[in-house]
Scaffold this motif. Sequence first.
Motif, mmCIF file in Angstrom:
data_model
loop_
_atom_site.group_PDB
_atom_site.id
_atom_site.type_symbol
_atom_site.label_atom_id
_atom_site.label_comp_id
_atom_site.label_asym_id
_atom_site.label_seq_id
_atom_site.Cartn_x
_atom_site.Cartn_y
_atom_site.Cartn_z
ATOM 1 N N GLN A 125 0.840 -1.187 0.000
ATOM 2 C CA GLN A 125 0.000 0.000 0.000
ATOM 3 C C GLN A 125 0.881 1.245 0.000
ATOM 4 O O GLN A 125 1.873 1.315 0.724
ATOM 5 C CB GLN A 125 -0.908 -0.012 1.239
ATOM 6 C CG GLN A 125 -1.932 1.107 1.183
ATOM 7 C CD GLN A 125 -2.812 1.116 2.424
ATOM 8 O OE1 GLN A 125 -2.778 0.174 3.227
ATOM 9 N NE2 GLN A 125 -3.608 2.161 2.575
ATOM 10 N N GLY A 126 0.539 2.212 -0.849
ATOM 11 C CA GLY A 126 1.327 3.436 -0.926
ATOM 12 C C GLY A 126 2.390 3.414 -2.007
ATOM 13 O O GLY A 126 2.970 4.443 -2.335
ATOM 14 N N ASP A 127 2.652 2.231 -2.595
ATOM 15 C CA ASP A 127 3.601 2.170 -3.720
ATOM 16 C C ASP A 127 3.118 3.072 -4.845
ATOM 17 O O ASP A 127 1.927 3.183 -5.090
ATOM 18 C CB ASP A 127 3.719 0.728 -4.250
ATOM 19 C CG ASP A 127 4.676 -0.107 -3.410
ATOM 20 O OD1 ASP A 127 5.243 0.440 -2.440
ATOM 21 O OD2 ASP A 127 4.828 -1.301 -3.742
ATOM 22 N N LYS A 128 4.080 3.672 -5.521
ATOM 23 C CA LYS A 128 3.720 4.600 -6.597
ATOM 24 C C LYS A 128 4.432 4.234 -7.892
ATOM 25 O O LYS A 128 5.545 3.709 -7.874
ATOM 26 C CB LYS A 128 4.119 6.031 -6.204
ATOM 27 C CG LYS A 128 3.245 6.629 -5.090
ATOM 28 C CD LYS A 128 3.649 8.055 -4.787
ATOM 29 C CE LYS A 128 3.005 8.546 -3.491
ATOM 30 N NZ LYS A 128 1.558 8.416 -3.446
ATOM 31 N N LEU A 129 3.768 4.563 -9.000
ATOM 32 C CA LEU A 129 4.398 4.500 -10.330
ATOM 33 C C LEU A 129 4.158 5.855 -10.988
ATOM 34 O O LEU A 129 3.073 6.427 -10.874
ATOM 35 C CB LEU A 129 3.753 3.418 -11.206
ATOM 36 C CG LEU A 129 4.078 1.955 -10.898
ATOM 37 C CD1 LEU A 129 3.256 1.061 -11.828
ATOM 38 C CD2 LEU A 129 5.576 1.687 -11.106
ATOM 39 N N ARG A 130 5.197 6.345 -11.672
ATOM 40 C CA ARG A 130 4.983 7.597 -12.398
ATOM 41 C C ARG A 130 5.326 7.379 -13.862
ATOM 42 O O ARG A 130 6.485 7.239 -14.246
ATOM 43 C CB ARG A 130 5.853 8.705 -11.816
ATOM 44 C CG ARG A 130 5.608 10.009 -12.544
ATOM 45 C CD ARG A 130 6.434 11.136 -11.986
ATOM 46 N NE ARG A 130 6.304 12.285 -12.871
ATOM 47 C CZ ARG A 130 6.971 13.401 -12.728
ATOM 48 N NH1 ARG A 130 7.822 13.544 -11.726
ATOM 49 N NH2 ARG A 130 6.802 14.399 -13.583
ATOM 50 N N LEU A 131 4.279 7.329 -14.649
ATOM 51 C CA LEU A 131 4.448 7.147 -16.099
ATOM 52 C C LEU A 131 4.451 8.520 -16.757
ATOM 53 O O LEU A 131 3.599 9.358 -16.457
ATOM 54 C CB LEU A 131 3.271 6.318 -16.645
ATOM 55 C CG LEU A 131 3.235 6.107 -18.158
ATOM 56 C CD1 LEU A 131 4.351 5.155 -18.595
ATOM 57 C CD2 LEU A 131 1.870 5.552 -18.592
ATOM 58 N N HIS A 132 5.410 8.717 -17.641
ATOM 59 C CA HIS A 132 5.424 9.989 -18.372
ATOM 60 C C HIS A 132 5.343 9.725 -19.872
ATOM 61 O O HIS A 132 6.205 9.067 -20.444
ATOM 62 C CB HIS A 132 6.685 10.792 -18.046
ATOM 63 C CG HIS A 132 6.711 12.111 -18.744
ATOM 64 N ND1 HIS A 132 5.767 13.104 -18.512
ATOM 65 C CD2 HIS A 132 7.537 12.605 -19.696
ATOM 66 C CE1 HIS A 132 6.020 14.143 -19.282
ATOM 67 N NE2 HIS A 132 7.086 13.864 -20.013
ATOM 68 N N LEU A 133 4.280 10.216 -20.466
ATOM 69 C CA LEU A 133 4.076 10.092 -21.915
ATOM 70 C C LEU A 133 4.297 11.484 -22.512
ATOM 71 O O LEU A 133 3.414 12.341 -22.434
ATOM 72 C CB LEU A 133 2.642 9.635 -22.213
ATOM 73 C CG LEU A 133 2.197 8.329 -21.544
ATOM 74 C CD1 LEU A 133 0.673 8.178 -21.620
ATOM 75 C CD2 LEU A 133 2.884 7.142 -22.193
ATOM 76 N N PRO A 134 5.484 11.735 -23.055
ATOM 77 C CA PRO A 134 5.739 13.085 -23.587
ATOM 78 C C PRO A 134 4.712 13.421 -24.667
ATOM 79 O O PRO A 134 4.299 12.554 -25.440
ATOM 80 C CB PRO A 134 7.141 12.977 -24.180
ATOM 81 C CG PRO A 134 7.772 11.810 -23.507
ATOM 82 C CD PRO A 134 6.643 10.851 -23.253
ATOM 83 N N MET A 135 4.283 14.679 -24.675
ATOM 84 C CA MET A 135 3.262 15.108 -25.640
ATOM 85 C C MET A 135 3.749 16.290 -26.463
ATOM 86 O O MET A 135 3.233 17.395 -26.353
ATOM 87 C CB MET A 135 1.982 15.509 -24.904
ATOM 88 C CG MET A 135 1.200 14.345 -24.335
ATOM 89 S SD MET A 135 -0.393 14.959 -23.711
ATOM 90 C CE MET A 135 -1.193 13.410 -23.254
#
Lengths: 639, 639
Positions: B507-517
């Motif tokens: 719980q609390g784990d994070k993922l940060r996906l970045h899709l450049p636009m």
Amino acid sequence: MTSEQVTARSGGRAGAVRTEAGAVAPLSSVRLTSGLLRHWQDRNVRSTIPHTIEQLRAAGNLDNLSRLLAEEPPPYRGRYPFLDTDLYKTLEGLAYEIGAGRTDAGVREFFDEVVGLLERVQAEDGYLNSFLQDAAAAKKPWEDLAWGHELYNLGHLIQAAVAARRRMGDDRLLAVAVRFADLVVRRFGEGGEGGICGHPEVEMALVELYRETGNRDYLTQARLFVDRRGHGNLRHSIFPPEYFQDHLPFRDLPTVTGHAVRMAYLAAGATDVFLETGDRTLFETLDRIWDDMVATKLYLTGGLGSRHSDEAIGDRYELPSERSYSETCAAIALMQWAWRMFLATGGAKYLDVYERVLFNAYAVGLSADGTAFFYDNPLQRRPDHEQRSGAETGGEALRRPWFGCPCCPPNIVRWMAQLGDYVAAERPDMLLVAQYAEARIETDALAVSVTTDYPWDGDVRLTVERAPGRPYAISLRIPGWARGVTLDGEPVTAEDGWLTVERQWAQGDKLRLHLPMPVRGHASHPYLDATRGAVAVARGPLVHCVEQQGTPAPVDDLVLPADRLAAAELASAPEGLPGEVAIRVTADVAPTAPPELYPEITEQPPVAEPPLTVPVTLVPYFLWGNRRAEAMRVWVRTR
Amino acid sequence: MTSEQVTARSGGRAGAVRTEAGAVAPLSSVRLTSGLLRHWQDRNVRSTIPHTIEQLRAAGNLDNLSRLLAEEPPPYRGRYPFLDTDLYKTLEGLAYEIGAGRTDAGVREFFDEVVGLLERVQAEDGYLNSFLQDAAAAKKPWEDLAWGHELYNLGHLIQAAVAARRRMGDDRLLAVAVRFADLVVRRFGEGGEGGICGHPEVEMALVELYRETGNRDYLTQARLFVDRRGHGNLRHSIFPPEYFQDHLPFRDLPTVTGHAVRMAYLAAGATDVFLETGDRTLFETLDRIWDDMVATKLYLTGGLGSRHSDEAIGDRYELPSERSYSETCAAIALMQWAWRMFLATGGAKYLDVYERVLFNAYAVGLSADGTAFFYDNPLQRRPDHEQRSGAETGGEALRRPWFGCPCCPPNIVRWMAQLGDYVAAERPDMLLVAQYAEARIETDALAVSVTTDYPWDGDVRLTVERAPGRPYAISLRIPGWARGVTLDGEPVTAEDGWLTVERQWAQGDKLRLHLPMPVRGHASHPYLDATRGAVAVARGPLVHCVEQQGTPAPVDDLVLPADRLAAAELASAPEGLPGEVAIRVTADVAPTAPPELYPEITEQPPVAEPPLTVPVTLVPYFLWGNRRAEAMRVWVRTR
């Protein structure tokens, strides 16, 4: 009695249009003697007319009339209330050919049979419409002017009747037409009901009936029908008011709009009203919407109407090749309008459009053998185009022998028969040669024979056969596409599209006009998205196209840089096509395209090797589709 | 009872589609919490639903039912036999929002009123169609399957009924639907009549009814309806067999064809049949015609259907901007098909199309304020475009509050309400994030919250709210347009469109996906004539367009060389448009074009001076037409 006898009797005014009120007077005493137009007329007599008669019989157009003589009429055949007009248009064409003595007895019998039926079926009060005269019909006469087509029917009846009288000296049909027209005048004349027809056409016809009979009521009626549009006089059904040109008064139209055939018939009728009334407010509108149409709404082929939906004209610059509707009937209507604008003004620009339509958008409507028809005339056929099997009207891949809505075939028949009426005109002491065709042209004062292989070649020789004893002018139209024109070998310059030679002519005098016909490339206006980055090839009045047949690469892969056209060569038409001249060019074959429909633009891939080049033969557009159903393009990309 | 309660009861399978037979299982336990999609849902509840209820009452859709309870029913209101489906689609949407407890008492009253009417009006044998149940109707029940739309009506009834049961726990409508469905199975089941509906839709619904009830007869019936097409089981009226997808057996279709909405509903239904039967011969066809459609027949916006005529799809590469029909209902149907193809295969490419349609061809169908609709969705509006005033369906310049054929507005309503059902899916021990939106997603094992300003920004943060006690995968769709993607700041590469992270989550784990636009330019395939030499600008999933408003030169005069896009800047949306991000570029203004439509190509005129340049703001396509009716272009010429 032959056509020439009648013509002589009517002083050269026995053609399709008889006004002498315009800038120039029409001249019907033209006999096509050879060449392409005469070939078309011969084909009409030999193939298209017999085919049309057979189709009309098979489709029940005659039964629709004869059934009304029965105690309990069998049902109407077909779904449209305007199928009588297919008979009328055919009769109009037959009147020309019977009058010229070029048809056999069977054709004459058909003519008499139909006229006899019409005489017997016409109602006591003059009404005549085999769809609505049936007491069991879903609608009553005059109940639905928007869709009943009754006045449209009358229009074609009048045109057939006038042709029969002028070309055959036969008044029977005119009597029928006058009875119906008089009923219309009583009902819809000044002080009468304010109705108009959903399909303009009767306006032209009523003016012609006025010209033929001298009864001014018909002219008044035509004027009323033009003036009443856009004033809420028509209850519309599912189509929008623009479809009927009834959203605005005629004089307020910003542009040609709505159903293309309706629009062009209406404009032609309004031009006739102007010709006889001199009402400048009408002409101002006609002049404005004509120029706007030519500048923004006409296909290179002279086709009018971009939309299958509502068979409508479309927005300015909305001219997609693949969905060009360009109905064959719209081509005929546009020639009628163009001719009347010419009569009103003497303007050669109208004849340029007439010519463009004649050799392209109109001619393409008929198969080379004369027995199959295009209803709509696209400028492109994609390789995987699906033929609509259930179509009542357009959307076909290749020509068909007949249609559920067969308005185009008999329209082609009548127009082929009267092509001679649109070849020349006159002013006082001046002959105007409007179109080039091998022909004999007569005015009261002058007779000229024209020898030419036009449109395959631009050499035109005129020989004076009979000369007046006074100075007289011969005015030759110089087509807008022509450059470097010579007369008797000398460079000449046209003035407003005319080259006029005034002389004291003697029998045997000759003129030799040379209209050079190099291969031309046409670009398109930058607002015209559909043909951006593409070239269309033309020569003289003929737009050309590339068909897949005989082309050694897919037509969609061809790239034709415009500078290649300088090296274009003339060639004979491919096997199986009757044209005399085709065009041979060298085109590149584009490298196989990546399959993506909308590739992201990144860096341009370097061009690794020179592209493959192939020889390509372009054929006249009007001949396309006479072989197998394969791809076709008028516009070929340039890179 | 709230949606979450029902969801919990049905194990996360209470969404629009319930199969577990495919490669992935749908997941309905997604709650949109903020961002654009949630804004759309809020607008639906606040504006579109009340507007739709008002319009349905005013148009007589309820009266059409209640009249049947009268001794002598007053006439049906409207001209189409499918107006009950406007109620059904609305009920389907309401079921979601009532189930989620987001509507007021008036909406619930409407829901109950309509359900009550349906219960009372349904015939003894289960038949239900307010147009044909009237003894005075021109046709009898089942007499005209091509145009009667009875099975189409049943389809929408079932979908509403299933939604009501799943989202509200309300079985009343399901009882009505089952009675009608059982009648259909008795009549058209194995060994029964070989009929099919002129408008596919019921196939999807019958499969869903099988999923809901477990009654395999419904699945069999759906399969029969797919298999019977193209075997002469439908008497056609004026439209060609292609219109109904009845010219060939489904498995023989070379390409998507005919009426676009019919085609996409049929394909979606066939995909459902495949999902439950595993019939590979069906999938082979679906796979083939899907790929062909994407490669040759889909607009950049995801719009399907190039032709106003027959509302049809058109030939390959026939994709004119100005006449793009791209019916809003076709967008919804295409999303339904795309989702089912994804369920069948797990393929990310289907979700790319779903996304393209969602943010462009679908979203454009509704006005920014949620109370006006486009029926058709062109990619270009010419400056002089004429608004069709009498249109039943498409051809409009700007959005309208309702239509004579109002299929699109309630379709928008139901789809907005269920957007959450298409955001995520699962495989065993794997969550698949199909679309990016601020949301809370739950599977039995895992709960994740998604924080993002997508589609305005490509940053997506996932926080694990509840973790399973075992390794579990989170698979993120990487859109086909994305380049340079990072996860937690590290460059990553997608595999077949997916980026999968498998961990023992806490719980609390994070993922940060970045899709450049970055701003992208798109060209088009060389066979696509309509957009040759033009560029379309896009960013992320949003296609952009230039509207005349605020543009300092006529949009048709703009020239945008593709290399200008490198210097494009983001800007705020113009005043009056609710979008968050617009695109600012510098375009050239083409010199005034010569008036000629088809100028002859001679020597190129030298370019005398550098062209004028102007700043141009491109706005998301889905927001166009929310201001005055002016010109618009998606595709801008590049020279």
